[in-house]
Design a protein around this motif. Structure first.
Motif, mmCIF file in Angstrom:
data_model
loop_
_atom_site.group_PDB
_atom_site.id
_atom_site.type_symbol
_atom_site.label_atom_id
_atom_site.label_comp_id
_atom_site.label_asym_id
_atom_site.label_seq_id
_atom_site.Cartn_x
_atom_site.Cartn_y
_atom_site.Cartn_z
ATOM 1 N N HIS A 32 1.053 8.272 21.462
ATOM 2 C CA HIS A 32 2.376 8.478 20.861
ATOM 3 C C HIS A 32 3.380 7.428 21.339
ATOM 4 C CE1 HIS A 32 0.357 12.409 20.561
ATOM 5 N NE2 HIS A 32 1.073 12.569 19.464
ATOM 6 N N ARG A 33 2.884 6.283 21.781
ATOM 7 C CA ARG A 33 3.759 5.274 22.383
ATOM 8 C C ARG A 33 4.834 4.768 21.434
ATOM 9 N NH1 ARG A 33 -1.171 3.388 21.260
ATOM 10 N NH2 ARG A 33 -1.498 1.377 20.234
ATOM 11 N N HIS A 34 4.564 4.802 20.133
ATOM 12 C CA HIS A 34 5.564 4.307 19.184
ATOM 13 C C HIS A 34 6.754 5.258 19.055
ATOM 14 C CE1 HIS A 34 2.825 1.123 18.240
ATOM 15 N NE2 HIS A 34 1.892 1.962 17.827
ATOM 16 N N ALA A 35 6.620 6.458 19.620
ATOM 17 C CA ALA A 35 7.733 7.412 19.588
ATOM 18 C C ALA A 35 8.696 7.205 20.757
ATOM 19 C CB ALA A 35 7.197 8.843 19.617
ATOM 20 N N ASP A 65 10.649 2.950 25.283
ATOM 21 C CA ASP A 65 10.006 2.104 26.286
ATOM 22 C C ASP A 65 8.806 2.858 26.854
ATOM 23 O OD1 ASP A 65 9.223 0.439 28.313
ATOM 24 O OD2 ASP A 65 11.190 0.294 29.274
ATOM 25 N N PRO A 66 7.634 2.742 26.227
ATOM 26 C CA PRO A 66 6.454 3.472 26.713
ATOM 27 C C PRO A 66 6.087 3.140 28.154
ATOM 28 C CG PRO A 66 6.068 2.566 24.524
ATOM 29 C CD PRO A 66 7.346 1.970 25.008
ATOM 30 N N LEU A 67 6.302 1.900 28.566
ATOM 31 C CA LEU A 67 5.948 1.524 29.934
ATOM 32 C C LEU A 67 6.851 2.207 30.958
ATOM 33 C CD1 LEU A 67 5.171 -2.259 29.377
ATOM 34 C CD2 LEU A 67 3.532 -0.412 29.787
ATOM 35 N N GLN A 68 8.067 2.536 30.551
ATOM 36 C CA GLN A 68 8.938 3.317 31.427
ATOM 37 C C GLN A 68 8.387 4.734 31.586
ATOM 38 O OE1 GLN A 68 13.023 4.396 30.090
ATOM 39 N NE2 GLN A 68 13.699 3.412 31.986
ATOM 40 N N LYS A 69 7.784 5.253 30.518
ATOM 41 C CA LYS A 69 7.152 6.570 30.591
ATOM 42 C C LYS A 69 5.972 6.542 31.563
ATOM 43 C CE LYS A 69 7.481 10.740 28.830
ATOM 44 N NZ LYS A 69 8.726 11.528 28.942
#
Length: 223
Positions: free
Chosen positions: A102-105, A108-112
């Motif tokens: 679900h990274r496109h949601a 900043d996925p890398l912050q997650k």
């Protein structure tokens, strides 16, 4: 856990893992599961198995939004002692798999990923794609190239750690004992089984086949 609040669904888990009630309880207590995931997991187990406990029947019959923790806690206690490190390891994998899918949601996925890293007490196995810990690696020419390298390592972690979602040891042997054997591959130390009630194919395998006796058995759902 303070930073990572997710709503991982039962379908997502069942596509990737076998899961115990102790692990479901961990997901509830750490706000990783969708509100009705425990009910959906119980219904899936009820439809796939002929013999289930009264608590599973009770959980499967609950209405959506009804509190499930007490029943899940009873089911977890009935399983006996569990290895907490294995439970955390499975949830680390499932959490990172959910965020990756679900990274496109996320802005900043890398912050997650950094939040997951902090919440799971800085597991060293994911340091290579946690932004602030991966800075020790030689930099590439552009920011985009550096970030893509982190995503590539993240994807590789998910591929390599899929085994962490499997049942292992006596649990694996007990699980396949309820299924029908389809055939074995002696060279690969793998045996396939089918669940006649659902049509799902499961593989019993020995990832440490070089050890005496084949090492520790594991079972996974066939993709």
């Amino acid at each position: 856990m303070n930073l990572t609040v997710l709503a991982i669904t039962a379908d997502f888990i069942l596509e990737r893992a076998t899961i115990t009630w102790s692990e479901v309880l961990f997901g509830i207590d750490n706000r990783l599961l969708a509100p009705d995931a425990a009910v959906d997991l119980a219904r899936a187990r009820l439809s796939a198995q002929k013999a289930v406990s009264p608590e599973v029947v009770e959980l499967a019959a609950m209405t959506r939004g009804e509190p499930t923790r007490d029943v899940v806690h009873k089911l977890a206690e009935s399983e006996g002692p569990r290895d907490f490190a294995l439970i955390r390891g499975k949830w680390l994998y499932l959490t990172l798999a959910w965020v990756f899918e679900h990274r496109h949601a996320y802005a900043d996925p890398l912050q997650k990923v950094e939040a997951v890293y902090a919440d799971f007490e800085r597991p060293p196995e994911i340091e290579s794609f946690v932004r602030h810990t991966a800075m020790a690696w030689p930099g590439l020419e552009t920011k985009e190239a550096n970030e893509q390298r982190l995503y590539d390592r993240w994807s590789e972690y998910l591929r390599m750690h899929r085994f962490a979602t499997d049942l292992c040891g006596n649990e694996a042997l007990a699980f396949v004992g309820k299924l029908r054997e389809l055939g074995s591959d002696g060279e690969r130390w793998e045996t396939e089984y089918v669940d006649d009630s659902s049509g799902e194919i499961w593989v019993l395998y020995y990832p440490e086949s070089g050890y005496h006796g084949g090492g520790f058995p594991r079972v996974r759902k066939k993709a």
